[in-house]
Design an enzyme around this catalytic site. Structure first.
Site, PDB file in Angstrom:
ATOM      1  CG  ASP A  32      -2.027   0.980   1.176  1.00 31.51           C
ATOM      2  OD1 ASP A  32      -1.749   2.187   0.998  1.00 31.51           O
ATOM      3  OD2 ASP A  32      -3.191   0.561   1.315  1.00 31.51           O
ATOM      4  CG  ASN A  88     -12.980  -0.759   4.356  1.00 28.89           C
ATOM      5  OD1 ASN A  88     -13.256  -1.201   5.452  1.00 28.89           O
ATOM      6  ND2 ASN A  88     -11.856  -0.112   4.112  1.00 28.89           N
ATOM      7  CD  GLN A  95     -15.455  -0.693  -2.242  1.00 27.70           C
ATOM      8  OE1 GLN A  95     -16.636  -0.828  -1.965  1.00 27.70           O
ATOM      9  NE2 GLN A  95     -14.860  -1.395  -3.178  1.00 27.70           N
ATOM     10  CG  HIS A 101      -8.971  -2.857  -2.101  1.00 32.96           C
ATOM     11  ND1 HIS A 101     -10.041  -2.200  -2.664  1.00 32.96           N
ATOM     12  CD2 HIS A 101      -8.563  -2.087  -1.070  1.00 32.96           C
ATOM     13  CE1 HIS A 101     -10.263  -1.080  -2.013  1.00 32.96           C
ATOM     14  NE2 HIS A 101      -9.380  -0.991  -1.018  1.00 32.96           N
ATOM     15  CG  HIS A 103      -6.739  -2.678   3.329  1.00 30.37           C
ATOM     16  ND1 HIS A 103      -5.916  -1.608   3.029  1.00 30.37           N
ATOM     17  CD2 HIS A 103      -7.955  -2.377   2.811  1.00 30.37           C
ATOM     18  CE1 HIS A 103      -6.607  -0.705   2.363  1.00 30.37           C
ATOM     19  NE2 HIS A 103      -7.845  -1.147   2.214  1.00 30.37           N
TER      20      HIS A 103
END
Length: 136
Positions: A32, A88, A95, A101, A103
């Protein structure tokens, strides 16, 4: 299917460079760019899905298996003390990119992050009413 205007489709499929940790036919795992902690990564499917509800069941299962694999690697190599999985769905839940995606957030003792929530105090009646709504 990929979306031409989706930045995560472009990253997942190598059109935009990333700090890739892992890649296979269906997924890319990247660092990230705005990490919560050292080693914070994202699991991105190469096929577009807006969110968890749009993701095919087999892809969801594969994403969790990949999270397990990457989490073990992170714990071993980063010497982290734990791991948060955060996913999310929709804006109200946080989101910001409409591409599924997951995390992977390595956690370290006293890392200053607070990925928690304020526990509520529902009555037994409130819990039963919610249970009835969901379980029927």
């Amino acid at each position: 299917m990929r979306k031409d205007n989706c930045i995560f489709c472009k990253i997942a499929n190598g059109e935009i460079p990333s700090k890739t940790l892992y890649e296979d036919r269906e997924f890319r795992v990247i660092l990230d760019l705005a990490p919560a902690t050292r080693g914070h990564a994202l699991i991105l499917p190469k096929e577009h899905a807006d969110d968890l509800y749009d993701l095919p069941e087999d892809s969801a299962a594969k994403a969790m298996r990949l999270a397990r694999k990457m989490g073990r690697i992170m714990e071993e190599r980063l010497q982290c003390d734990g791991l948060n999985l955060v996913q999310n769905n929709k804006e109200a839940a946080g989101q910001t990119v409409r591409h599924f995606h997951l995390h992977l957030i390595p956690r370290y003792r006293d890392d200053g992050q607070n990925i928690n929530w304020k526990p509520g105090k529902p009555s037994d009646e409130e819990l039963e009413a919610v249970r009835e709504l969901i379980a029927r």
